[in-house]
Design an enzyme around this catalytic site. Structure first.
Site, PDB file in Angstrom:
ATOM      1  N   THR A  35     -12.599  24.357  23.537  1.00  0.00           N
ATOM      2  CA  THR A  35     -14.062  24.524  22.884  1.00  0.00           C
ATOM      3  C   THR A  35     -14.578  23.778  22.951  1.00  0.00           C
ATOM      4  O   THR A  35     -14.476  21.941  23.013  1.00  0.00           O
ATOM      5  CB  THR A  35     -14.138  24.576  22.009  1.00  0.00           C
ATOM      6  OG1 THR A  35     -15.491  25.013  21.542  1.00  0.00           O
ATOM      7  CG2 THR A  35     -13.952  24.031  21.028  1.00  0.00           C
ATOM      8  N   GLY A  90     -19.327  21.489  17.140  1.00  0.00           N
ATOM      9  CA  GLY A  90     -19.942  22.054  15.591  1.00  0.00           C
ATOM     10  C   GLY A  90     -18.278  22.647  15.369  1.00  0.00           C
ATOM     11  O   GLY A  90     -17.209  22.408  14.125  1.00  0.00           O
ATOM     12  N   ASP A 111     -13.677  32.484  20.152  1.00  0.00           N
ATOM     13  CA  ASP A 111     -14.915  33.284  20.614  1.00  0.00           C
ATOM     14  C   ASP A 111     -15.727  33.816  19.537  1.00  0.00           C
ATOM     15  O   ASP A 111     -15.217  34.278  18.398  1.00  0.00           O
ATOM     16  CB  ASP A 111     -14.713  34.105  22.056  1.00  0.00           C
ATOM     17  CG  ASP A 111     -16.359  34.306  22.308  1.00  0.00           C
ATOM     18  OD1 ASP A 111     -17.171  33.637  22.853  1.00  0.00           O
ATOM     19  OD2 ASP A 111     -16.915  35.856  22.480  1.00  0.00           O
ATOM     20  N   GLY A 171     -25.712  26.540  14.797  1.00  0.00           N
ATOM     21  CA  GLY A 171     -25.586  27.829  15.496  1.00  0.00           C
ATOM     22  C   GLY A 171     -26.625  28.451  14.676  1.00  0.00           C
ATOM     23  O   GLY A 171     -27.911  28.253  13.826  1.00  0.00           O
ATOM     24  N   ASP A 210     -26.056  29.186  10.767  1.00  0.00           N
ATOM     25  CA  ASP A 210     -25.792  29.085   9.477  1.00  0.00           C
ATOM     26  C   ASP A 210     -27.194  28.550   8.875  1.00  0.00           C
ATOM     27  O   ASP A 210     -27.264  28.823   7.860  1.00  0.00           O
ATOM     28  CB  ASP A 210     -25.300  26.954   9.498  1.00  0.00           C
ATOM     29  CG  ASP A 210     -23.679  27.671   9.856  1.00  0.00           C
ATOM     30  OD1 ASP A 210     -23.343  28.704  10.073  1.00  0.00           O
ATOM     31  OD2 ASP A 210     -23.227  26.674  10.678  1.00  0.00           O
TER      32      ASP A 210
HETATM   33  P1  ITT Z   1     -17.024  27.023  23.079  1.00  0.00           P
HETATM   34  O1  ITT Z   1     -17.670  28.315  23.658  1.00  0.00           O
HETATM   35  O2  ITT Z   1     -17.608  26.090  24.204  1.00  0.00           O
HETATM   36  O3  ITT Z   1     -16.326  26.892  22.469  1.00  0.00           O
HETATM   37  P2  ITT Z   1     -20.002  27.903  22.304  1.00  0.00           P
HETATM   38  O4  ITT Z   1     -20.541  27.536  21.725  1.00  0.00           O
HETATM   39  O5  ITT Z   1     -20.567  28.401  23.506  1.00  0.00           O
HETATM   40  O6  ITT Z   1     -18.626  27.204  22.477  1.00  0.00           O
HETATM   41  P3  ITT Z   1     -19.696  31.220  21.526  1.00  0.00           P
HETATM   42  O7  ITT Z   1     -18.970  30.979  23.203  1.00  0.00           O
HETATM   43  O8  ITT Z   1     -18.105  31.472  20.640  1.00  0.00           O
HETATM   44  O9  ITT Z   1     -18.805  29.067  21.659  1.00  0.00           O
HETATM   45  O10 ITT Z   1     -21.028  31.575  21.119  1.00  0.00           O
HETATM   46  C1  ITT Z   1     -20.796  30.663  19.833  1.00  0.00           C
HETATM   47  C2  ITT Z   1     -22.185  31.074  18.814  1.00  0.00           C
HETATM   48  O11 ITT Z   1     -21.890  32.181  18.169  1.00  0.00           O
HETATM   49  C3  ITT Z   1     -22.939  29.846  19.108  1.00  0.00           C
HETATM   50  O12 ITT Z   1     -23.721  29.359  19.539  1.00  0.00           O
HETATM   51  C4  ITT Z   1     -24.042  30.285  17.387  1.00  0.00           C
HETATM   52  O13 ITT Z   1     -24.708  30.787  18.403  1.00  0.00           O
HETATM   53  C5  ITT Z   1     -22.878  31.360  16.675  1.00  0.00           C
HETATM   54  N1  ITT Z   1     -21.819  31.153  15.811  1.00  0.00           N
HETATM   55  C6  ITT Z   1     -20.975  31.101  16.302  1.00  0.00           C
HETATM   56  N2  ITT Z   1     -20.169  30.625  14.598  1.00  0.00           N
HETATM   57  C7  ITT Z   1     -20.759  29.804  13.939  1.00  0.00           C
HETATM   58  C8  ITT Z   1     -20.719  29.434  13.110  1.00  0.00           C
HETATM   59  O14 ITT Z   1     -20.331  28.982  12.392  1.00  0.00           O
HETATM   60  N3  ITT Z   1     -22.163  29.007  12.604  1.00  0.00           N
HETATM   61  C9  ITT Z   1     -23.032  29.170  13.250  1.00  0.00           C
HETATM   62  N4  ITT Z   1     -22.948  30.553  13.778  1.00  0.00           N
HETATM   63  C10 ITT Z   1     -21.891  30.255  15.121  1.00  0.00           C
END
Ligand code: ITT
Length: 203
Positions: free
Chosen positions: A8, A12, A70, A152, A154
């Site tokens: 990742t 966060g 994801d 995100g 949160d």
């Molecule tokens: P990687 O793909 O590199 O892991 P990313 O931030 O792009 O990082 P995702 O594709 O899984 O990760 O997108 C996750 C999105 O979902 C993230 O940008 C937040 O908007 C939301 N999200 C996921 N988990 C969260 C959390 O624990 N708290 C708040 N928002 C979260």
């Protein structure tokens, strides 16, 4: 010690995952900071597809076992949005404050504020074995942003039975209950079994 890469780029997620996985014997965790890898285009239509896509692609690039994840937010009153588009809900580049503002706008006047976070963790080994664990956290969307912790959505998410948003909790507090804790906590048990059986080291 077998090296496993956290696949990742999200700082966060990385901090939360390392806390959940800390103290697991036999594994040395690598991260994007000390083992950089390319961006993976998230073309899947489900969290499961994207988690596997990230883990398999990053394994292909680095040759290391990879644990990716994801995750996203699903709001039933919005037909499951933002869902797999959680990161880019309000467009590119990724902007958490703009995403949160759009979510509040779409929920303005909507009484049903139920929501859930979903996390799918995928482990991909260089010999092609793959393992998946899922975690869910139920809650509701607050009327306005509160707190500065986490990332995100949160500041808008109040877990069922709680009064604080996830952003008003400490990392340890969020990690006791979160979707990530459930998915990666389950993966921790699986990793311990793979270490014990020697499968993680390969050969
Ligand atoms: P990687 O793909 O590199 O892991 P990313 O931030 O792009 O990082 P995702 O594709 O899984 O990760 O997108 C996750 C999105 O979902 C993230 O940008 C937040 O908007 C939301 N999200 C996921 N988990 C969260 C959390 O624990 N708290 C708040 N928002 C979260």
């Amino acid at each position: 010690m077998t090296q496993v890469l956290l696949g990742t780029k999200n700082p966060g997620k990385t901090a939360e995952a390392l806390d959940i996985l800390s103290g697991l014997p036999g594994i040395r965790w690598r991260t994007h900071a000390d083992c950089p890898f390319s961006d993976v285009e998230e073309t899947g239509s489900t969290f499961l597809e994207n988690a596997l896509l990230k883990a398999a692609t990053i394994d292909g690039e680095t040759g290391l076992p990879v644990l990716s994840e994801d995750a996203g937010l699903e709001v039933p009153a919005l037909g499951g949005e933002p869902g797999v588009r959680s990161a880019r809900y309000s467009g590119e580049p990724v902007d958490y404050a703009r995403n949160n503002a759009l979510l509040l706008e779409r929920l303005s006047g909507v009484a049903d504020r139920k929501a859930r976070f979903v996390a799918v963790a995928a482990l991909w080994l260089p010999d092609g074995q793959a393992f998946v664990c899922t975690g869910v956290l139920r809650g509701r969307i607050a009327d306005s942003s509160r707190g500065t912790g986490g990332f995100g959505y949160d500041p808008l998410f109040v877990p069922s039975g709680a009064t604080k948003t996830l952003a008003e909790m400490t990392l340890a507090g969020k990690n006791e209950i979160s979707h990530r804790r459930r998915a990666i906590g389950r993966m921790r048990t699986l990793l311990a079994d793979l270490v014990a059986s020697g499968d993680l080291a390969g050969g």
